[in-house]
Design an enzyme around this catalytic site. Sequence first.
Site, PDB file in Angstrom:
ATOM      1  N   LYS A   1       0.446  -1.354  -0.359  1.00  0.00           N
ATOM      2  CA  LYS A   1      -0.093   0.013   0.123  1.00  0.00           C
ATOM      3  C   LYS A   1       0.813   1.407  -0.232  1.00  0.00           C
ATOM      4  O   LYS A   1       1.584   0.864   0.342  1.00  0.00           O
ATOM      5  CB  LYS A   1      -0.894  -0.300   1.130  1.00  0.00           C
ATOM      6  CG  LYS A   1      -1.933   1.571   1.550  1.00  0.00           C
ATOM      7  CD  LYS A   1      -2.598   1.374   2.607  1.00  0.00           C
ATOM      8  CE  LYS A   1      -3.605   2.793   2.910  1.00  0.00           C
ATOM      9  NZ  LYS A   1      -4.655   2.232   3.876  1.00  0.00           N
TER      10      LYS A   1
ATOM     11  N   SER B   1      -9.399   2.296   2.745  1.00  0.00           N
ATOM     12  CA  SER B   1      -8.940   2.647   2.303  1.00  0.00           C
ATOM     13  C   SER B   1      -7.915   2.004   1.195  1.00  0.00           C
ATOM     14  O   SER B   1      -7.216   2.553   0.546  1.00  0.00           O
ATOM     15  CB  SER B   1      -7.575   4.197   2.637  1.00  0.00           C
ATOM     16  OG  SER B   1      -7.382   2.995   4.354  1.00  0.00           O
TER      17      SER B   1
ATOM     18  N   SER C   1      -9.408  -0.296   7.046  1.00  0.00           N
ATOM     19  CA  SER C   1      -8.979   0.176   6.228  1.00  0.00           C
ATOM     20  C   SER C   1      -8.311  -1.243   5.196  1.00  0.00           C
ATOM     21  O   SER C   1      -7.991  -1.563   4.525  1.00  0.00           O
ATOM     22  CB  SER C   1      -7.751   1.019   6.127  1.00  0.00           C
ATOM     23  OG  SER C   1      -8.480   2.540   5.764  1.00  0.00           O
TER      24      SER C   1
END
Length: 512
Positions: A124, A200, A224
Amino acid sequence: MIADLKEQEVKCIDSDLSSPEQVQQAMNCLPNSSKNILPGLKPSFRHWTILDYSRAYSSGEITPRMVAERFIAAVHESSNPPLQMSLFINYNAEDILRQATDSTLRYERGQPISILDGIPIAIKDEIDCSPYPTTGGTKWLQKVRPCTGDAWCVKRLRLCGAILVGKTNMHELGAGTSGINPHYGATRNPYDISKIAGGSSGGSAAVVAAGLCPVALGVDGGGSVRMPAALCGVVGLKPTFGRIPHSGVLPLNWTVGMVGVLAGTIEDAFIVYAAINGQLPSDQPISTIQPKLYFPLLNSTKSISDVKLAKYAENMLFSSSRQASGALRLEEVTIPEIEVMRLAHYSTIGSECSTSLSSHLEKLNPEELGWDARLGLSVYSSFSSKEYINAQKIRNRQMQIHMKIFAQTDVIVSPTTGVTAYPIQDDALETGELDYINGAALIRYSIAGNFLGLPAVTVPVGYDKSGLPIGLQFIGRPWSEATLIHIASAMQALCMPGYKKPEVFYNLLNKD
C-alpha cells in the site's frame, strides 16, 4: 497489563529468529497437504497460494521471471480501457524484473531464501518501499516527505526474497472508505468493476482478488484492511496494535493504525504475518509491551475446543454470514454506545491525521487536494483538544466494556461491513467521495479493532444477490492472533467450496 491468554494448539516463537527463520516456523505449523477445505468438498474456485507458487518454481514448471512478465502484462491490461481498474499508483517494470531474475537464479541453484522467494507482494502506498516515493494517495506528500528506504515490514519481506511489485492505490490520505482517488483513479472491484473496492487499502485488496498477487500489505486505521478485503472477497488480518513495528509507515494516525495483511487464504496471511513480525528496531520507541509471540498449530490433529464465541446482539448479519455463523455456537453480547465509539474514533483518527500533517498543510495549495480530502481535513482540523481528550475517555470506557466481555468469551463475531460494494458514481471520479451513510455502514463493525487496538480478521463467507462478496469478522483479545487464525482457518474450510471466481482474474501460474 498482559494476561495469560492460555491459547490452545499454539507454538511459542523465539524472538531472536530472522525473518526467513520465522517464515519457516510458520510453514512448520501448516498441514503437509495443501488441502484447506473440508474432506469430500471440492472448491469451484480458489486463489493460487504461496505454496502453489513455490512448488511451481521448485519443480521448474515456471520461474519467478516468467511470473513477473505475466504480472507486468496483466497490470498494463487492467490499467487501460476497458477495465481501468486503477490498482497501482506506482510500479517499475525494470525493478520487478531485476528482483524476479535474482529469484530465478536462486531457484536454479536450488537455494531459495524462503518459501516467499519469488512471491509477488504489493505494498500500500502508505508504506515506504524502495525505489518508490510514498504518496499516501496524494500528489504532494512525497515532495515534502521523501522515501529514504524500506519500512520495517518491507525489509522483512525483502529479506525473505519476496518480489515487491509496486505501490497500490488508496483513498487519499486514508481519509475515506470507498477507495475512489481523484488523482490516481477509482480502484475497481474485481467482482464487478462498476463497484467500489473499498478503502483505504482498496488497491491491495483488489490486486489479491484479481490474482495479481497472493498477498499484499495494507494499513488499517479504521477498518482499512478488513473492509476492502471483505468487499473484494479476500482475507484481511489486522494484528494487535503494536504487534508490527511501524517504522517507515506514514504517521497519519499513531494510536489507531496498524500494518495488516490481505491474502487469498488465511494460511498465506499467516505466512506473511510471520515474516513481518519481529523485535522492534533499537532506534524505535517502544509504545507497547509485547508479550511472547505464538503461532497457531494449524497442522494439529486436535481441534481447539471450548472456544467461546459471542456476536453483537444488534448486528445485521447478511444471509451468507448468518449461515456461516450458524455453524458456530454463539452467545449474544450487547456493546453499548457503538455509535458513540464510532464518533470518538472519528475524532481521534481525524485529530491525529490533521496534527501529523499540520506543518505541511499550512503551506499547501488546497487545490492540490481532492475535494473529499479537502473537506475531510477541514473537519479534522476543527476538532478541539477537549474533544480529543473526551474521545480518549470513551476509549477507556469501551476498553473496560470489552475486557468484561472477553472475561466471558474468547472471540466476538460480526459482519465485517454493514453493506456490500456499492456503485462508483461518475462525478466521484473527479472529486473523490465522502458518502457518510455508506461510509458509516461500512465501518460500523470495524471500529473496536482500531479504537481499542484489538486483533481482528475477516474471511469471505458468501455473496449477496448480486454476487458481491460478504465477509465475516472475528475480533479477539489483545495479542490473540493465533486463536483468530485458527478460527478463520476453520471458517475458510467451511466456506471455500462456495467461493466464486471474480469477473476479472489473472491466472499468473497458467494452470487450470
